[in-house]
Write a protein that holds these residues in place. Structure first.
Motif, PDB file in Angstrom:
ATOM      1  N   THR A   1      -6.695   3.281   0.511  1.00 11.37           N
ATOM      2  CA  THR A   1      -5.862   2.084   0.628  1.00 11.37           C
ATOM      3  C   THR A   1      -6.113   1.132  -0.534  1.00 11.37           C
ATOM      4  O   THR A   1      -5.193   0.509  -1.054  1.00 11.37           O
ATOM      5  CB  THR A   1      -6.156   1.352   1.953  1.00 11.37           C
TER       6      THR A   1
ATOM      7  N   ARG B   1      -0.897  -0.817  -0.337  1.00 20.19           N
ATOM      8  CA  ARG B   1      -0.953  -1.603   0.888  1.00 20.19           C
ATOM      9  C   ARG B   1      -2.407  -1.808   1.255  1.00 20.19           C
ATOM     10  O   ARG B   1      -3.218  -0.936   1.034  1.00 20.19           O
ATOM     11  CB  ARG B   1      -0.300  -0.829   2.046  1.00 20.19           C
TER      12      ARG B   1
ATOM     13  N   HIS C   1      -1.595  -6.323   7.971  1.00 24.31           N
ATOM     14  CA  HIS C   1      -1.210  -5.934   9.326  1.00 24.31           C
ATOM     15  C   HIS C   1      -1.766  -6.897  10.348  1.00 24.31           C
ATOM     16  O   HIS C   1      -1.115  -7.276  11.294  1.00 24.31           O
ATOM     17  CB  HIS C   1      -1.828  -4.575   9.695  1.00 24.31           C
ATOM     18  N   PHE C   2      -3.015  -7.234  10.108  1.00 27.71           N
ATOM     19  CA  PHE C   2      -3.708  -7.997  11.125  1.00 27.71           C
ATOM     20  C   PHE C   2      -3.303  -9.455  11.128  1.00 27.71           C
ATOM     21  O   PHE C   2      -3.232 -10.067  12.176  1.00 27.71           O
ATOM     22  CB  PHE C   2      -5.218  -7.839  10.932  1.00 27.71           C
TER      23      PHE C   2
ATOM     24  N   ALA D   1      -5.019  -2.939   4.465  1.00 32.62           N
ATOM     25  CA  ALA D   1      -4.997  -2.964   5.921  1.00 32.62           C
ATOM     26  C   ALA D   1      -4.867  -4.383   6.462  1.00 32.62           C
ATOM     27  O   ALA D   1      -4.293  -4.600   7.507  1.00 32.62           O
ATOM     28  CB  ALA D   1      -6.265  -2.326   6.462  1.00 32.62           C
ATOM     29  N   ILE D   2      -5.404  -5.318   5.742  1.00 37.29           N
ATOM     30  CA  ILE D   2      -5.538  -6.660   6.302  1.00 37.29           C
ATOM     31  C   ILE D   2      -4.205  -7.316   6.686  1.00 37.29           C
ATOM     32  O   ILE D   2      -4.096  -7.862   7.784  1.00 37.29           O
ATOM     33  CB  ILE D   2      -6.358  -7.570   5.356  1.00 37.29           C
TER      34      ILE D   2
END
Lengths: 484, 177
Positions: A52, A67, A72-73, A69-70
């Motif tokens: 990622t 992208r 998303h959160f 991950a963060i």
């Protein structure tokens, strides 16, 4: 295909339905396989994590938009602000023991209060009762190999388990090499013999049985039994006496700690000196009589006793055939199932021929009373015997499978047969005609002419060429009693 | 948002950011594919936020998040299990329980992996990272590498095996020192 490959194929979405099923069975039964699975999936997650944030050092090669991950959160968390909080659910991280030893009988490994974690155990002798973290009582009888995978899962490679599962431990599962038993709040037993199929026996309540190889889930209720074999399992006869139940343990333990075993050994040693002794089978030396039977634990930890399980199982004994016996005592410890079989054989001389006057058949009948039949002996006219043979009065089988002592004496001269149960005189029967007893080739646990299989274990079978007195039989019982 | 709510929101995001890789890896161990893990993770994050007010401050965030993730995975399995090839709930729950207790070791593995991927030949690493891009198309990645799809998967399995072995060695080294 090795396990590694199976896991990779599953994780990459390449596995077929069959492969998934196979992987599932492996994972269910093998803790090491689950560990490998977790390691590889963990690695996969870590690679995804790295990828990622990874930017191709070669310009233009990384066509995909990056992208992380963060975001998303952030989005998810922001969206969640408007949602209602419902329900409660909490997580219990559990480093506690899976089970605790409640009672160890004759086992050097397991002492009372010992905490059981996820370790594999080999138990060669004895019987141990565990209480799981959720309160299930689990009795394991040697010889056994087992492991508590967690408080709710017992992996049983061989041995016998009787479980008494309260509602708090519903779902307690015993896994065998060929299938598993999932408890739904009940009492049940699982037998994994050295050879042969694993079996599930349900004493009370309901259990789901499932063979691993193509096995459908099978619901078993009170009094049902099932074998866990490859392919479809099969219904079996219930064998409650095959299992030592939790409520049997205190009395067994008390007897052993009070030194009962040495009293029993002393009584046997004395009996061996008796000049009228015809045969004494305690099954402790390595030379066993021929036949088809399983060896299991006897009344004492590490002692041995034959068990008769399948149709045709029997043990051969050829003793006392050189002359006839005007007096005779037959005695044995037995642990039998309450089965509806017409006859279960304790001791049957071969055949039942008219020319063999006095040949002996010692039987347990359908109503669980004992019979001693001698060929061509006759009852007194007007005898109260209903079935034409001398029968005992009290049923010899207790409600649950337990060790009981059965004995009968015969005196041809006095024409008298006397039955004893657990050392107590039960009933006598006078004969009109009484031939001296004829022994010789015989079967224990079956008959050579028809199936009269006994279902259960036999220990300390004695043939004595004289009648024991009431006191002697009482003493024999007292000395050999495994309960206190 | 009130100042208290903002404060709580920030506290939540700090915790989540710190523990997200572990929770994601945990979910990954319980679902068949990385894409599934992404789906479930989104839902998990929502529930974590919803329930954050119940979360006792000072308690450990990770076990709490694992518990919620486990719950979510199991309900996800119930939804998808019928038309997808997935491991049964029973096995998944077992793995969930065991790996939650094994997280220390698994986290060390994930850290050690970084060392191990550094050791790969640049070409191999490049290809591997491409295959692990979010929404990567394996057919395309295979084609750029000049392999058939089957051949590419086999290569991938081999590389992962190598990395797993390397991770074991790294951890053994750490333990020895």
């Amino acid at each position: 295909m090795n396990l590694d490959e199976r896991i990779h194929r599953y994780m990459d979405g390449l596995a077929t339905a069959e492969e998934v099923q196979q992987l599932q069975n492996i994972l269910l039964t093998q803790p090491e396989a689950r560990r490998l699975f977790a390691d590889l999936a963990n690695l996969d997650a870590a690679l995804a994590e790295q990828a990622t944030g990874w930017e191709s050092p070669v310009q233009g090669k990384s066509a995909k938009p990056q992208r992380t991950a963060i975001p998303h959160f952030w989005l998810a968390a922001a969206a969640a602000l408007t949602l209602l909080i419902t329900g409660t659910w909490w997580w219990q991280s559990n480093g506690a023991a899976h089970a605790t030893v409640a009672r160890g009988i004759g086992s050097s490994t397991f002492s009372q209060g010992m905490q059981i974690h996820n370790a594999a155990y080999e138990m060669e002798a004895g019987t141990v009762e565990f209480i799981t973290a959720r309160g299930a009582k689990v009795v394991i009888e040697a010889p056994a190999s087992f492991q508590f995978e967690n408080g709710q899962r017992l992996w049983l490679k061989r041995g016998r388990v009787a479980a008494d599962v309260p509602p708090s431990a519903k779902g307690f599962t015993v896994i065998t090499p060929t299938g598993q038993a999932v408890d739904l709040g009940t009492q049940f037993g699982v037998d994994v013999p050295q050879q042969g199929q694993a079996e599930i026996h349900v004493f009370k309540g309901e259990v789901i049985a499932q063979s691993f190889k193509g096995g459908k889930r099978q619901s078993l209720k009170d009094g049902q039994a099932y074998s866990l074999q490859s392919g479809a399992g099969a219904a079996r006869e219930i064998r409650s006496a095959a299992f030592i139940q939790p409520d049997e343990m205190p009395a067994l333990q008390a007897a052993l700690t009070s030194g009962q075993r040495s009293r029993s050994d002393a009584a046997m040693a004395a009996l061996r000196q008796d000049p009228t002794l015809i045969a004494l089978l305690d099954f402790e030396n390595s030379k066993l009589p021929p036949g088809t039977f399983r060896m299991t634990q006897g009344r004492w930890p590490g002692s041995r006793a034959p068990e008769f399980v399948n149709v045709g199982d029997h043990m051969k004994l050829d003793a006392g055939g050189d002359h006839t016996w005007p007096q005779l005592t037959l005695a044995a410890w037995v642990r039998l199932d309450r089965l509806e079989a017409l006859y279960q054989s304790l001791y049957h001389t071969d055949g039942w021929d008219d020319d063999k006057r006095g040949q002996v058949h010692w039987i347990i009948k359908k109503d669980a009373t004992m019979r001693l039949a001698l060929k061509r002996n006759t009852l007194l006219p007007g005898s109260s015997e209903k079935d034409g043979f001398p029968d005992s009065a009290t049923p010899v089988l207790p409600e649950k499978g337990r060790w009981v002592h059965v004995a009968v004496t015969y005196d041809a001269e006095a024409k008298l047969i006397r039955f004893y149960l657990n050392g107590r005189f039960d009933k006598e029967c006078l004969q009109a005609t009484a031939h001296p007893a004829l022994l010789g080739p015989a079967q224990i646990g079956n008959w050579d002419s028809q199936d009269r299989k006994l279902s259960g274990r036999v220990d300390e079978l004695i043939l004595l060429g004289r009648t024991m007195t009431d006191d002697e039989i009482r003493a024999l019982f007292d000395a050999g009693n495994p309960y206190l | 948002m009130s100042p208290a709510e903002i404060e709580q929101h920030q506290r939540f995001l700090r915790s989540l950011t710190a523990h997200e890789p572990a929770v994601r890896a945990y979910v990954r161990r319980l679902v068949p594919s990385r894409a599934d893990a992404d789906d479930v993770m989104q839902e998990v994050a929502i529930v974590l936020w919803e329930k954050f007010s119940e979360f006792r401050q000072g308690a450990e965030f990770r076990p709490w998040a694992f518990g919620i993730a486990r719950f979510k995975v199991l309900s996800w399995l119930r939804d998808k299990g019928r038309d997808r090839l997935v491991l049964s709930e029973e096995v998944v729950d077992l793995i969930a329980e065991e790996t939650a207790l094994d997280e220390t070791r698994l986290e060390r593995q994930r850290r050690a992996l970084e060392t191990c991927t550094q050791k790969l030949e640049p070409d191999h690493k490049h290809l591997l990272m491409q295959a692990y891009q979010p929404q990567a198309q394996i057919q395309q990645v295979a084609a750029t590498s000049g392999r058939s799809v089957t051949g590419f998967y086999q290569w991938l399995h081999r590389i992962r095996r190598l990395l797993a072995d390397c991770v074991q060695r790294e951890l053994a080294k750490e333990d020895a020192s």
